[in-house]
Design a protein around this motif. Sequence first.
Motif, short mmCIF file in Angstrom:
data_model
loop_
_atom_site.label_atom_id
_atom_site.label_comp_id
_atom_site.label_asym_id
_atom_site.label_seq_id
_atom_site.Cartn_x
_atom_site.Cartn_y
_atom_site.Cartn_z
N HIS A 79 0.69 -1.20 -0.06
CA HIS A 79 -0.07 -0.02 -0.12
C HIS A 79 0.85 1.23 0.01
O HIS A 79 0.76 2.10 -0.87
N GLY A 88 0.20 1.96 5.58
CA GLY A 88 -0.31 0.61 5.43
C GLY A 88 -0.50 -0.20 6.47
O GLY A 88 -1.71 -1.02 6.71
N HIS A 91 -4.21 0.61 7.77
CA HIS A 91 -5.24 -0.08 7.07
C HIS A 91 -5.46 -1.64 7.61
O HIS A 91 -6.69 -2.18 7.59
#
Length: 138
Positions: A79, A88, A91
Amino acid sequence: MTIITDRFSISTKGFTDIIDITSQIVELTKKHGIKEANAHIYVIGSTASITTIEYEPGLLRDLPEALEKFAPVNKEYYHDQTWQDGNGYAHLRSSLIGTSENIPIVDGTPFLGTWQQIVLVDFDNKPRTRTVLVQFLF
Protein backbone atom coordinates in the motif's frame (compact mmCIF):
# COMPACT_ATOMS: atom_id res chain seq x y z
CA MET A 1 -38.55 -1.82 11.84
CA THR A 2 -37.61 1.71 12.85
CA ILE A 3 -34.11 3.14 12.33
CA ILE A 4 -32.81 6.31 13.97
CA THR A 5 -29.47 7.58 12.66
CA ASP A 6 -27.20 10.07 14.40
CA ARG A 7 -23.50 10.89 14.37
CA PHE A 8 -20.76 12.69 16.22
CA SER A 9 -17.20 13.75 15.46
CA ILE A 10 -14.14 13.19 17.59
CA SER A 11 -10.56 14.45 17.27
CA THR A 12 -7.82 11.85 17.51
CA LYS A 13 -4.04 11.78 17.73
CA GLY A 14 -3.58 8.80 15.39
CA PHE A 15 -0.91 6.13 16.03
CA THR A 16 -3.31 3.70 17.78
CA ASP A 17 -5.04 6.41 19.80
CA ILE A 18 -7.72 4.62 21.87
CA ILE A 19 -10.69 6.79 22.87
CA ASP A 20 -13.57 5.72 25.11
CA ILE A 21 -16.80 6.71 23.33
CA THR A 22 -19.20 4.92 25.67
CA SER A 23 -20.52 8.20 27.11
CA GLN A 24 -21.33 9.53 23.62
CA ILE A 25 -23.35 6.38 22.88
CA VAL A 26 -25.19 6.72 26.21
CA GLU A 27 -25.95 10.39 25.40
CA LEU A 28 -27.38 9.50 21.98
CA THR A 29 -29.46 6.72 23.54
CA LYS A 30 -30.97 9.22 26.00
CA LYS A 31 -31.35 11.97 23.35
CA HIS A 32 -33.53 9.70 21.21
CA GLY A 33 -35.38 8.08 24.12
CA ILE A 34 -34.22 4.61 23.11
CA LYS A 35 -35.36 1.90 25.53
CA GLU A 36 -34.86 -1.37 23.61
CA ALA A 37 -32.86 -1.49 20.37
CA ASN A 38 -29.69 -2.59 18.68
CA ALA A 39 -27.07 0.17 18.35
CA HIS A 40 -24.89 -0.21 15.28
CA ILE A 41 -21.78 1.93 15.83
CA TYR A 42 -19.59 2.59 12.79
CA VAL A 43 -16.51 4.75 12.20
CA ILE A 44 -16.10 6.20 8.74
CA GLY A 45 -12.69 5.50 7.22
CA SER A 46 -10.33 2.61 6.53
CA THR A 47 -7.66 3.39 9.15
CA ALA A 48 -9.79 3.35 12.32
CA SER A 49 -11.85 0.81 14.24
CA ILE A 50 -14.67 0.44 16.74
CA THR A 51 -14.39 -2.30 19.35
CA THR A 52 -14.90 -2.95 23.05
CA ILE A 53 -12.21 -3.21 25.69
CA GLU A 54 -11.66 -2.70 29.38
CA TYR A 55 -10.48 0.92 29.18
CA GLU A 56 -7.65 0.77 31.72
CA PRO A 57 -3.95 1.75 31.55
CA GLY A 58 -2.62 -1.78 31.14
CA LEU A 59 -4.80 -2.68 28.19
CA LEU A 60 -4.25 0.76 26.65
CA ARG A 61 -0.60 -0.33 26.38
CA ASP A 62 -1.24 -4.02 25.64
CA LEU A 63 -3.48 -3.51 22.60
CA PRO A 64 -0.98 -1.36 20.63
CA GLU A 65 1.84 -3.77 21.54
CA ALA A 66 -0.17 -6.77 20.33
CA LEU A 67 -1.10 -5.02 17.08
CA GLU A 68 2.54 -4.14 16.50
CA LYS A 69 3.20 -7.89 16.20
CA PHE A 70 0.55 -8.33 13.50
CA ALA A 71 1.07 -5.13 11.50
CA PRO A 72 4.28 -3.33 12.53
CA VAL A 73 4.51 0.41 11.91
CA ASN A 74 8.08 0.31 10.57
CA LYS A 75 7.50 -2.25 7.83
CA GLU A 76 7.14 -1.37 4.17
CA TYR A 77 3.74 -2.37 2.78
CA TYR A 78 2.60 -2.65 -0.83
CA HIS A 79 0.00 0.00 0.00
CA ASP A 80 2.81 2.41 0.90
CA GLN A 81 4.55 1.70 -2.42
CA THR A 82 1.32 2.58 -4.23
CA TRP A 83 0.37 5.73 -2.31
CA GLN A 84 3.57 6.79 -0.47
CA ASP A 85 1.50 7.69 2.59
CA GLY A 86 3.20 5.37 5.09
CA ASN A 87 -0.02 4.07 6.64
CA GLY A 88 -0.31 0.56 5.24
CA TYR A 89 -0.12 -0.79 8.79
CA ALA A 90 -3.13 1.38 9.76
CA HIS A 91 -5.29 -0.13 7.02
CA LEU A 92 -4.35 -3.66 8.09
CA ARG A 93 -5.05 -2.97 11.77
CA SER A 94 -8.44 -1.49 10.92
CA SER A 95 -9.27 -4.53 8.81
CA LEU A 96 -8.25 -6.90 11.61
CA ILE A 97 -10.42 -5.22 14.27
CA GLY A 98 -13.23 -3.89 12.08
CA THR A 99 -15.01 -0.60 11.68
CA SER A 100 -18.20 -1.35 13.61
CA GLU A 101 -19.83 -2.99 16.61
CA ASN A 102 -23.41 -3.91 17.43
CA ILE A 103 -24.39 -3.26 21.03
CA PRO A 104 -27.83 -4.11 22.46
CA ILE A 105 -29.68 -1.33 24.24
CA VAL A 106 -31.65 -2.77 27.18
CA ASP A 107 -33.76 -0.63 29.52
CA GLY A 108 -32.31 2.53 27.92
CA THR A 109 -28.66 1.58 28.50
CA PRO A 110 -25.99 -0.07 26.34
CA PHE A 111 -25.80 -3.68 27.55
CA LEU A 112 -22.11 -3.90 28.44
CA GLY A 113 -20.11 -5.89 30.95
CA THR A 114 -18.96 -4.25 34.17
CA TRP A 115 -15.50 -3.53 32.76
CA GLN A 116 -16.46 -3.19 29.08
CA GLN A 117 -16.34 0.11 27.21
CA ILE A 118 -16.93 1.04 23.58
CA VAL A 119 -13.81 2.52 22.00
CA LEU A 120 -12.69 4.15 18.80
CA VAL A 121 -9.13 3.31 17.80
CA ASP A 122 -7.40 5.56 15.25
CA PHE A 123 -4.43 3.84 13.63
CA ASP A 124 -3.52 6.48 11.04
CA ASN A 125 -0.11 8.18 11.08
CA LYS A 126 -1.48 11.65 11.80
CA PRO A 127 -4.18 13.35 13.88
CA ARG A 128 -7.66 13.14 12.38
CA THR A 129 -11.24 14.15 12.98
CA ARG A 130 -13.31 10.98 12.86
CA THR A 131 -17.04 10.71 12.29
CA VAL A 132 -18.89 7.98 14.17
CA LEU A 133 -22.29 6.98 12.81
CA VAL A 134 -24.77 5.38 15.20
CA GLN A 135 -27.95 3.66 14.03
CA PHE A 136 -30.55 2.48 16.50
CA LEU A 137 -32.62 -0.35 15.05
CA PHE A 138 -35.83 -1.42 16.76
